[in-house]
Design a protein around this motif. Structure first.
Motif, PDB file in Angstrom:
ATOM      1  N   TRP A  40      64.392 -13.042  41.225  1.00 21.51           N
ATOM      2  CA  TRP A  40      64.665 -12.769  42.647  1.00 21.51           C
ATOM      3  C   TRP A  40      64.635 -11.056  42.835  1.00 21.51           C
ATOM      4  O   TRP A  40      64.147 -10.622  43.713  1.00 21.51           O
ATOM      5  CB  TRP A  40      65.760 -13.337  43.101  1.00 21.51           C
ATOM      6  CG  TRP A  40      65.677 -14.461  43.662  1.00 21.51           C
ATOM      7  CD1 TRP A  40      65.906 -15.917  43.050  1.00 21.51           C
ATOM      8  CD2 TRP A  40      65.364 -15.217  45.257  1.00 21.51           C
ATOM      9  NE1 TRP A  40      65.734 -16.800  43.931  1.00 21.51           N
ATOM     10  CE2 TRP A  40      65.388 -16.203  44.981  1.00 21.51           C
ATOM     11  CE3 TRP A  40      65.144 -14.343  46.365  1.00 21.51           C
ATOM     12  CZ2 TRP A  40      65.255 -17.184  46.325  1.00 21.51           C
ATOM     13  CZ3 TRP A  40      64.870 -15.023  47.422  1.00 21.51           C
ATOM     14  CH2 TRP A  40      64.936 -16.399  47.341  1.00 21.51           C
ATOM     15  N   VAL A  41      65.316 -10.578  41.897  1.00 21.47           N
ATOM     16  CA  VAL A  41      65.500  -9.066  42.046  1.00 21.47           C
ATOM     17  C   VAL A  41      63.927  -8.406  42.115  1.00 21.47           C
ATOM     18  O   VAL A  41      63.655  -7.290  42.632  1.00 21.47           O
ATOM     19  CB  VAL A  41      66.235  -8.452  40.850  1.00 21.47           C
ATOM     20  CG1 VAL A  41      66.166  -7.131  40.773  1.00 21.47           C
ATOM     21  CG2 VAL A  41      67.663  -9.218  41.091  1.00 21.47           C
ATOM     22  N   ALA A  42      63.086  -8.655  40.865  1.00 23.76           N
ATOM     23  CA  ALA A  42      61.910  -8.155  40.736  1.00 23.76           C
ATOM     24  C   ALA A  42      61.078  -8.391  42.014  1.00 23.76           C
ATOM     25  O   ALA A  42      60.221  -7.378  42.295  1.00 23.76           O
ATOM     26  CB  ALA A  42      61.148  -9.056  39.563  1.00 23.76           C
ATOM     27  N   LEU A  80      58.867  -5.826  47.029  1.00 27.98           N
ATOM     28  CA  LEU A  80      58.648  -5.782  48.516  1.00 27.98           C
ATOM     29  C   LEU A  80      59.111  -4.103  48.830  1.00 27.98           C
ATOM     30  O   LEU A  80      58.705  -3.733  49.788  1.00 27.98           O
ATOM     31  CB  LEU A  80      59.621  -6.973  49.165  1.00 27.98           C
ATOM     32  CG  LEU A  80      59.592  -6.783  50.229  1.00 27.98           C
ATOM     33  CD1 LEU A  80      58.515  -7.124  51.241  1.00 27.98           C
ATOM     34  CD2 LEU A  80      60.995  -7.750  51.027  1.00 27.98           C
ATOM     35  N   LEU A  81      60.407  -4.194  48.225  1.00 31.67           N
ATOM     36  CA  LEU A  81      60.971  -2.582  48.726  1.00 31.67           C
ATOM     37  C   LEU A  81      59.949  -1.632  48.492  1.00 31.67           C
ATOM     38  O   LEU A  81      59.857  -0.760  49.223  1.00 31.67           O
ATOM     39  CB  LEU A  81      62.299  -2.509  48.132  1.00 31.67           C
ATOM     40  CG  LEU A  81      63.024  -1.592  48.371  1.00 31.67           C
ATOM     41  CD1 LEU A  81      63.590  -1.344  49.792  1.00 31.67           C
ATOM     42  CD2 LEU A  81      64.520  -1.533  47.192  1.00 31.67           C
ATOM     43  N   GLN A  82      59.582  -1.626  47.074  1.00 32.53           N
ATOM     44  CA  GLN A  82      58.811  -0.370  46.791  1.00 32.53           C
ATOM     45  C   GLN A  82      57.132  -0.369  47.183  1.00 32.53           C
ATOM     46  O   GLN A  82      56.543   0.450  47.431  1.00 32.53           O
ATOM     47  CB  GLN A  82      58.645  -0.324  45.250  1.00 32.53           C
ATOM     48  CG  GLN A  82      57.610   0.650  44.540  1.00 32.53           C
ATOM     49  CD  GLN A  82      57.909   0.667  43.080  1.00 32.53           C
ATOM     50  OE1 GLN A  82      58.560   1.587  42.555  1.00 32.53           O
ATOM     51  NE2 GLN A  82      57.023  -0.079  42.507  1.00 32.53           N
ATOM     52  N   GLY A  83      56.656  -1.590  47.269  1.00 34.27           N
ATOM     53  CA  GLY A  83      55.427  -1.820  47.871  1.00 34.27           C
ATOM     54  C   GLY A  83      55.265  -1.873  49.415  1.00 34.27           C
ATOM     55  O   GLY A  83      54.896  -0.977  50.145  1.00 34.27           O
ATOM     56  N   GLN A 111      72.294 -13.563  47.926  1.00 31.33           N
ATOM     57  CA  GLN A 111      70.956 -12.558  48.236  1.00 31.33           C
ATOM     58  C   GLN A 111      71.472 -10.955  48.527  1.00 31.33           C
ATOM     59  O   GLN A 111      70.447 -10.288  48.213  1.00 31.33           O
ATOM     60  CB  GLN A 111      70.368 -13.110  49.594  1.00 31.33           C
ATOM     61  CG  GLN A 111      69.664 -14.404  49.419  1.00 31.33           C
ATOM     62  CD  GLN A 111      68.776 -14.816  50.450  1.00 31.33           C
ATOM     63  OE1 GLN A 111      69.416 -14.717  51.758  1.00 31.33           O
ATOM     64  NE2 GLN A 111      67.817 -15.316  50.394  1.00 31.33           N
ATOM     65  N   THR A 112      72.541 -10.568  48.865  1.00 33.39           N
ATOM     66  CA  THR A 112      73.085  -9.555  48.895  1.00 33.39           C
ATOM     67  C   THR A 112      73.111  -8.830  47.395  1.00 33.39           C
ATOM     68  O   THR A 112      72.712  -7.685  47.113  1.00 33.39           O
ATOM     69  CB  THR A 112      74.382  -9.298  49.534  1.00 33.39           C
ATOM     70  OG1 THR A 112      74.540 -10.144  50.605  1.00 33.39           O
ATOM     71  CG2 THR A 112      74.869  -7.940  49.751  1.00 33.39           C
ATOM     72  N   ALA A 113      73.635  -9.554  46.403  1.00 36.15           N
ATOM     73  CA  ALA A 113      73.700  -9.206  45.218  1.00 36.15           C
ATOM     74  C   ALA A 113      72.339  -8.922  44.613  1.00 36.15           C
ATOM     75  O   ALA A 113      71.955  -7.798  44.003  1.00 36.15           O
ATOM     76  CB  ALA A 113      74.145 -10.278  44.235  1.00 36.15           C
ATOM     77  N   VAL A 114      71.252  -9.644  45.034  1.00 36.10           N
ATOM     78  CA  VAL A 114      70.026  -9.503  44.745  1.00 36.10           C
ATOM     79  C   VAL A 114      69.251  -8.016  45.162  1.00 36.10           C
ATOM     80  O   VAL A 114      68.700  -7.356  44.636  1.00 36.10           O
ATOM     81  CB  VAL A 114      68.944 -10.609  45.243  1.00 36.10           C
ATOM     82  CG1 VAL A 114      67.225 -10.154  45.182  1.00 36.10           C
ATOM     83  CG2 VAL A 114      69.337 -11.933  44.572  1.00 36.10           C
ATOM     84  N   TRP A 115      69.757  -7.926  46.552  1.00 39.88           N
ATOM     85  CA  TRP A 115      69.203  -6.357  47.324  1.00 39.88           C
ATOM     86  C   TRP A 115      69.852  -5.225  46.385  1.00 39.88           C
ATOM     87  O   TRP A 115      69.149  -4.276  46.228  1.00 39.88           O
ATOM     88  CB  TRP A 115      69.558  -6.685  48.619  1.00 39.88           C
ATOM     89  CG  TRP A 115      68.474  -7.093  49.518  1.00 39.88           C
ATOM     90  CD1 TRP A 115      68.418  -8.337  50.058  1.00 39.88           C
ATOM     91  CD2 TRP A 115      67.378  -6.407  49.973  1.00 39.88           C
ATOM     92  NE1 TRP A 115      67.079  -8.529  50.624  1.00 39.88           N
ATOM     93  CE2 TRP A 115      66.410  -7.416  50.436  1.00 39.88           C
ATOM     94  CE3 TRP A 115      66.965  -5.043  49.609  1.00 39.88           C
ATOM     95  CZ2 TRP A 115      65.064  -6.859  51.008  1.00 39.88           C
ATOM     96  CZ3 TRP A 115      65.469  -4.602  50.194  1.00 39.88           C
ATOM     97  CH2 TRP A 115      64.810  -5.725  51.118  1.00 39.88           C
ATOM     98  N   LEU A 118      70.654  -5.031  43.307  1.00 37.89           N
ATOM     99  CA  LEU A 118      69.968  -4.687  42.069  1.00 37.89           C
ATOM    100  C   LEU A 118      68.594  -4.484  42.269  1.00 37.89           C
ATOM    101  O   LEU A 118      68.086  -3.428  41.633  1.00 37.89           O
ATOM    102  CB  LEU A 118      70.061  -5.939  41.180  1.00 37.89           C
ATOM    103  CG  LEU A 118      71.330  -6.159  40.115  1.00 37.89           C
ATOM    104  CD1 LEU A 118      71.170  -4.922  39.069  1.00 37.89           C
ATOM    105  CD2 LEU A 118      72.653  -5.873  40.848  1.00 37.89           C
ATOM    106  N   ALA A 119      67.964  -4.806  43.339  1.00 39.08           N
ATOM    107  CA  ALA A 119      66.658  -4.197  43.733  1.00 39.08           C
ATOM    108  C   ALA A 119      66.563  -2.928  44.048  1.00 39.08           C
ATOM    109  O   ALA A 119      65.763  -1.886  43.675  1.00 39.08           O
ATOM    110  CB  ALA A 119      66.139  -5.105  44.810  1.00 39.08           C
ATOM    111  N   CYS A 120      67.610  -2.338  44.989  1.00 38.52           N
ATOM    112  CA  CYS A 120      67.665  -0.957  45.160  1.00 38.52           C
ATOM    113  C   CYS A 120      67.863  -0.251  43.859  1.00 38.52           C
ATOM    114  O   CYS A 120      67.238   0.962  43.665  1.00 38.52           O
ATOM    115  CB  CYS A 120      69.168  -0.771  46.221  1.00 38.52           C
ATOM    116  SG  CYS A 120      68.995  -1.210  47.770  1.00 38.52           S
ATOM    117  N   SER A 121      68.830  -0.608  43.095  1.00 37.12           N
ATOM    118  CA  SER A 121      68.899   0.219  41.743  1.00 37.12           C
ATOM    119  C   SER A 121      67.669   0.249  40.827  1.00 37.12           C
ATOM    120  O   SER A 121      67.326   1.164  40.396  1.00 37.12           O
ATOM    121  CB  SER A 121      70.005  -0.596  40.805  1.00 37.12           C
ATOM    122  OG  SER A 121      70.258  -0.094  39.706  1.00 37.12           O
TER     123      SER A 121
END
Length: 250
Positions: free
Chosen positions: A46-48, A53-56, A75-79, A81-84
């Motif tokens: 989910w993080v990947a 999505l965030l970067q692309g 899903q907040t936890a996923v976001w 780690l995605a930001c990180s």
């Protein structure tokens, strides 16, 4: 976890290498009866996807500021780690008008419209479901994230000494975040295999640490509970037993 881990994304990679099948986040919503359990591998997937999505699609870059208007939720936890992973600064409860992009739950959509950048909306429905009617002016996360890639590579290395998180007036670099999480974990006796039950909201450092970062930093896992106040003592005791909880916050 490894001493060379300097960002939350590093911690997740180490957890994935050590034991991808073990539970990492078990989420309860006691207003709806929802229970979701994510292994390290599932959470990392989910993080990947979210980082891609965030970067692309959203064109976020290191140093961009993302107003995160979401409750304590898997899903907040996923976001976070995605930001990180991308190097984006997650501003928990941040001002959308001052942010480069915003991620909103269903209850904060009007406030989120103040953001002039990309806007993402999460329905926060069971099983990651989409909105019945997509909110105008927002990307529906549940529609866009499934098609993203299962592997993520940042365009630029993430600087562990750059800002990574702001919450309740506190700003932390990625390295400071990891250091604080490890200290919190040590203070509560968390270690490999620990199970932390947290009913704290995500609007303070304590809530974020015990509800995600401290267990992640030490090879443990979190039982994250939303609307925990709806449980009486008997049902709470049953949950602690059934989930093999070893520590509780608060």
């Amino acid at each position: 976890m490894n001493a060379t881990d300097h960002t939350p994304a590093d911690l997740l990679r180490s957890a994935l290498a050590a034991d991808p099948a073990r539970p990492l986040v078990t989420f309860y919503d006691d207003a709806t009866g929802e229970r979701v359990e994510l292994s390290v591998a599932t959470f990392a997937n989910w993080v990947a996807k979210t980082a891609n999505l965030l970067q692309g699609d959203l064109a976020a870059a290191p140093g961009d500021r993302l107003a995160l208007l979401l409750p304590a939720h898997w899903q907040t936890a996923v976001w976070l780690l995605a930001c990180s992973s991308v190097g984006v600064v997650a501003e928990v409860g941040g001002d959308p008008a001052a942010a480069d992009l915003v991620v909103s739950g269903p209850d904060t959509l009007e406030a989120a419209r103040a953001c002039s950048g990309e806007r993402v909306a999460l329905a926060l429905r069971p099983l990651g479901g989409r909105f019945p009617q997509p909110p105008e002016g927002f990307t529906d996360y549940a529609v866009e994230v499934p098609g993203q890639g299962d592997r993520f590579a940042p365009y630029a290395p993430v600087d562990p000494h750059a800002p990574a998180l702001t919450v309740a007036g506190l700003e932390l670099t990625a390295a400071e975040l990891v250091e604080r999480a490890r200290a919190d974990a040590a203070g509560r006796g968390l270690g490999p295999g620990s199970r932390m039950l947290s009913g704290l909201p995500y609007d303070t450092w304590e809530g974020l640490s015990y509800g995600l970062y401290a267990p992640l930093a030490t090879g443990g896992s979190v039982v994250l509970c939303r609307h925990l106040d709806r449980l009486d003592e008997g049902r709470l005791a049953e949950r602690r037993t059934s989930e093999r909880v070893t520590a509780t916050a608060p």
